[in-house]
Motif scaffolding. Structure first.
Motif, PDB file in Angstrom:
ATOM      1  N   UNK A   5     -60.387  24.462  34.188  1.00  0.00           N
ATOM      2  CA  UNK A   5     -59.035  24.657  33.648  1.00  0.00           C
ATOM      3  C   UNK A   5     -58.027  24.645  34.790  1.00  0.00           C
ATOM      4  N   UNK A   6     -56.758  24.788  34.480  1.00  0.00           N
ATOM      5  CA  UNK A   6     -55.701  24.659  35.486  1.00  0.00           C
ATOM      6  C   UNK A   6     -55.079  25.998  35.867  1.00  0.00           C
ATOM      7  N   UNK A   7     -54.736  26.107  37.135  1.00  0.00           N
ATOM      8  CA  UNK A   7     -53.930  27.235  37.596  1.00  0.00           C
ATOM      9  C   UNK A   7     -52.581  27.197  36.878  1.00  0.00           C
ATOM     10  N   UNK A   8     -52.102  28.368  36.487  1.00  0.00           N
ATOM     11  CA  UNK A   8     -50.817  28.445  35.798  1.00  0.00           C
ATOM     12  C   UNK A   8     -50.882  28.152  34.315  1.00  0.00           C
ATOM     13  N   UNK A  48     -68.787  30.700  34.415  1.00  0.00           N
ATOM     14  CA  UNK A  48     -68.759  29.246  34.618  1.00  0.00           C
ATOM     15  C   UNK A  48     -67.442  28.594  34.214  1.00  0.00           C
ATOM     16  N   UNK A  49     -66.357  29.330  34.435  1.00  0.00           N
ATOM     17  CA  UNK A  49     -65.019  28.771  34.226  1.00  0.00           C
ATOM     18  C   UNK A  49     -64.330  28.703  35.590  1.00  0.00           C
ATOM     19  N   UNK A  50     -63.906  27.514  35.994  1.00  0.00           N
ATOM     20  CA  UNK A  50     -63.343  27.310  37.329  1.00  0.00           C
ATOM     21  C   UNK A  50     -61.988  26.619  37.228  1.00  0.00           C
ATOM     22  N   UNK A  51     -61.068  27.008  38.107  1.00  0.00           N
ATOM     23  CA  UNK A  51     -59.704  26.487  38.047  1.00  0.00           C
ATOM     24  C   UNK A  51     -59.447  25.432  39.097  1.00  0.00           C
ATOM     25  N   UNK A  52     -58.471  24.561  38.793  1.00  0.00           N
ATOM     26  CA  UNK A  52     -57.973  23.552  39.730  1.00  0.00           C
ATOM     27  C   UNK A  52     -56.454  23.552  39.653  1.00  0.00           C
ATOM     28  N   UNK A  53     -55.770  23.079  40.696  1.00  0.00           N
ATOM     29  CA  UNK A  53     -54.308  22.994  40.629  1.00  0.00           C
ATOM     30  C   UNK A  53     -53.869  22.006  39.544  1.00  0.00           C
ATOM     31  N   UNK A 101     -57.200  14.677  42.602  1.00  0.00           N
ATOM     32  CA  UNK A 101     -58.242  14.671  43.639  1.00  0.00           C
ATOM     33  C   UNK A 101     -59.140  15.896  43.546  1.00  0.00           C
ATOM     34  N   UNK A 102     -58.533  17.074  43.388  1.00  0.00           N
ATOM     35  CA  UNK A 102     -59.319  18.303  43.272  1.00  0.00           C
ATOM     36  C   UNK A 102     -60.120  18.289  41.973  1.00  0.00           C
ATOM     37  N   UNK A 103     -59.508  17.779  40.913  1.00  0.00           N
ATOM     38  CA  UNK A 103     -60.227  17.682  39.643  1.00  0.00           C
ATOM     39  C   UNK A 103     -61.468  16.800  39.792  1.00  0.00           C
ATOM     40  N   UNK A 127     -57.881  11.495  31.831  1.00  0.00           N
ATOM     41  CA  UNK A 127     -58.718  10.800  30.849  1.00  0.00           C
ATOM     42  C   UNK A 127     -59.772   9.931  31.543  1.00  0.00           C
ATOM     43  N   UNK A 128     -59.360   9.201  32.553  1.00  0.00           N
ATOM     44  CA  UNK A 128     -60.280   8.310  33.275  1.00  0.00           C
ATOM     45  C   UNK A 128     -61.372   9.092  33.992  1.00  0.00           C
ATOM     46  N   UNK A 129     -60.994  10.216  34.624  1.00  0.00           N
ATOM     47  CA  UNK A 129     -61.978  11.017  35.354  1.00  0.00           C
ATOM     48  C   UNK A 129     -62.981  11.670  34.402  1.00  0.00           C
ATOM     49  N   UNK A 130     -62.487  12.187  33.286  1.00  0.00           N
ATOM     50  CA  UNK A 130     -63.396  12.823  32.320  1.00  0.00           C
ATOM     51  C   UNK A 130     -64.391  11.806  31.771  1.00  0.00           C
ATOM     52  N   UNK A 131     -63.920  10.609  31.504  1.00  0.00           N
ATOM     53  CA  UNK A 131     -64.821   9.563  31.021  1.00  0.00           C
ATOM     54  C   UNK A 131     -65.837   9.182  32.091  1.00  0.00           C
TER      55      UNK A 131
END
Length: 460
Positions: free
Chosen positions: A146-149, A177-182, A187-189, A224-228
């Motif tokens: 999930x995202x920060x903020x 097992x829940x981790x955050x990204x900016x 890139x971090x995702x 969308x592209x990264x998740x796929x």
């Protein structure tokens, strides 16, 4: 003999009696908080853009139920729809009801791509809970990113993917097992997804409680592209951005993105009934719940009740027939244009941002000698309270209702019903301009609000 209060008696209670009951039997601290800034009005009537207090004063509602009132207060078309089904069974779990299938069909028509299967519940947080469980059971994986903020709700699962420590810390440990990204950083995702052990990435197309944060152009398409690529489901939380709020029916459509799972709520109930839902593809639903032994693993007693479904059917029809997404785009452009004009006049305004009728005004922090003299205290107070102080003055002096964003209290949100007119927008912009013209600084606004607080204390 039970000494209860009947409905007719409740409707006739005085403002003080209402406060006493709420304070004694619900939340005394909340009552005290509202009372300090004279926020504790008793509103007795609502229609469209307006509400009226017990003294007969009219207020323009620019808070809009945090996005729940896209059709305004008490839209007659939704009330009429509920009236039509009053004699039908409202909750009858041992049968297949008519209206849930109809509302699910209608959702499939207006949501992007191949989203088809819906699950109905009662709130955005419940929709998120259901979406997270769906992603886990369908993928066979447990990690959620999930995202920060971010803000996805305050129930245990939704809170586990909500990006503010203030709300999480008192309830630790949360779901593992829940981790955050900016937010906005592809890139971090990608680094998080590369191991292919992530069930889903949940994201708001625009962060609401984060301070009305619009991501960089192309971010959602990149997500969308990264998740796929890395075999993770994309969950779009459109609870606040959906049903025309940002100028398209759903905010992810601006970049032609089709998520795997979409969460909706708020305006789905037409501002009258609590309705939440997630919608997903046929393939994902069948992986999760497509067998009889799994069909009832996730259910809701009130989810899909007749009155709520009737409200949802009427709300979608009204939003589509009146083309409210286009109206939101037009009125939103006008609002942003006017706000940017006063931004040039007032140094206290740091930024104006948003899309459609989801707009935030961020205020600058105090700098210089006075802030240093206070040991930085003025800056801290400004960050935590400036939004609420401006909101209080808007309500008390100009009869305009708004609020700050939960994860960034230095931002005032403007999310009026999508039926808003230019005269309403002119009123709120002129009011903000007037507050800043008269007070000019955080210190000035604080002094004005201090007078309100002192007055409230003397009235007790």
């Amino acid at each position: 003999m039970v000494n209860y209060i009947e409905l007719d008696q409740a409707l006739a209670l005085s403002r003080n009696s209402i406060k006493e009951n709420y304070s004694e039997y619900i939340n005394s601290s909340f009552v005290s908080m509202l009372s300090l800034l004279n926020f504790d009005k008793y509103f007795v009537k609502a229609q469209g853009m307006s509400v009226w207090d017990s003294d007969g004063n009219e207020y323009y509602d620019f808070l809009g139920g945090y996005g729940a009132l896209n059709l305004g207060h008490n839209p007659p078309e939704v009330i009429e729809a509920i009236d039509k089904v009053k004699g039908m069974p409202n909750i009858l779990q041992a049968a297949i009801a008519n209206l849930p299938g109809v509302l699910a069909y209608n959702l499939a028509q207006i949501t992007p791509g191949n989203l088809k299967r819906s699950f109905f519940c009662n709130s955005g947080a419940e929709a998120v809970e259901g979406a997270l469980k769906l992603a886990k059971i369908a993928s066979g994986k447990s990690k959620i990113v999930y995202c920060e903020g971010s803000f996805h709700g305050k129930s245990a699962g939704a809170l586990s993917v909500t990006g503010r420590e203030k709300y999480q810390k008192p309830f630790l440990p949360l779901v593992p097992n829940c981790e955050s990204v900016p937010y906005g950083d592809l890139n971090v995702l990608e680094d998080k997804l590369k191991a292919r052990d992530v069930a889903a990435f949940i994201v708001e197309p625009i962060q609401g409680e984060g301070g009305i944060i619009v991501p960089p152009e192309g971010y959602l398409k990149g997500v969308r592209e990264l998740c796929t690529r890395y075999d993770a489901y994309m969950i779009a939380d459109e609870v606040q951005t959906g049903f025309g709020r940002t100028g398209t029916m759903f905010a992810c459509e601006r970049e032609e993105v089709v998520p795997d799972i979409m969460c909706v709520a708020k305006s789905l109930g037409g501002g009258v009934m609590p309705v939440g839902a997630y919608i997903t593809t046929d393939e994902i639903w069948k992986k999760a719940y497509g067998t009889m032994d799994r069909a009832l693993l996730h259910t809701s007693t009130f989810g899909g009740n007749t009155w709520a479904m009737a409200a949802g059917i009427a709300a979608i029809k009204s939003i589509v027939d009146r083309d409210l997404p286009t109206r939101a785009q037009k009125m939103g452009n006008y609002l942003l244009e006017r706000l940017n004009a006063i931004k040039e006049k007032h140094s206290l305004i740091k930024d104006v941002r948003g899309r459609g009728l989801m707009v935030g005004i961020e205020f600058n922090q105090p700098e210089g000698f006075i802030n240093k003299l206070s040991g930085g205290l003025l800056g801290k107070l400004s960050y935590e309270y400036l939004g609420s102080l401006v909101a209080a003055q808007l309500q008390n002096d100009y009869h305009i209702i708004t609020a700050y964003t939960l994860n960034n209290p230095n931002v005032i949100r403007l999310e009026p019903p999508l039926i808003v007119e230019e005269k309403h927008i002119d009123a709120v912009v002129d009011a903000i301009d007037g507050i800043l013209e008269k007070n000019g600084s955080f210190l000035g606004i604080t002094l004005k609000s201090t007078k309100t607080v002192i007055g409230s204390l003397f009235r007790k």
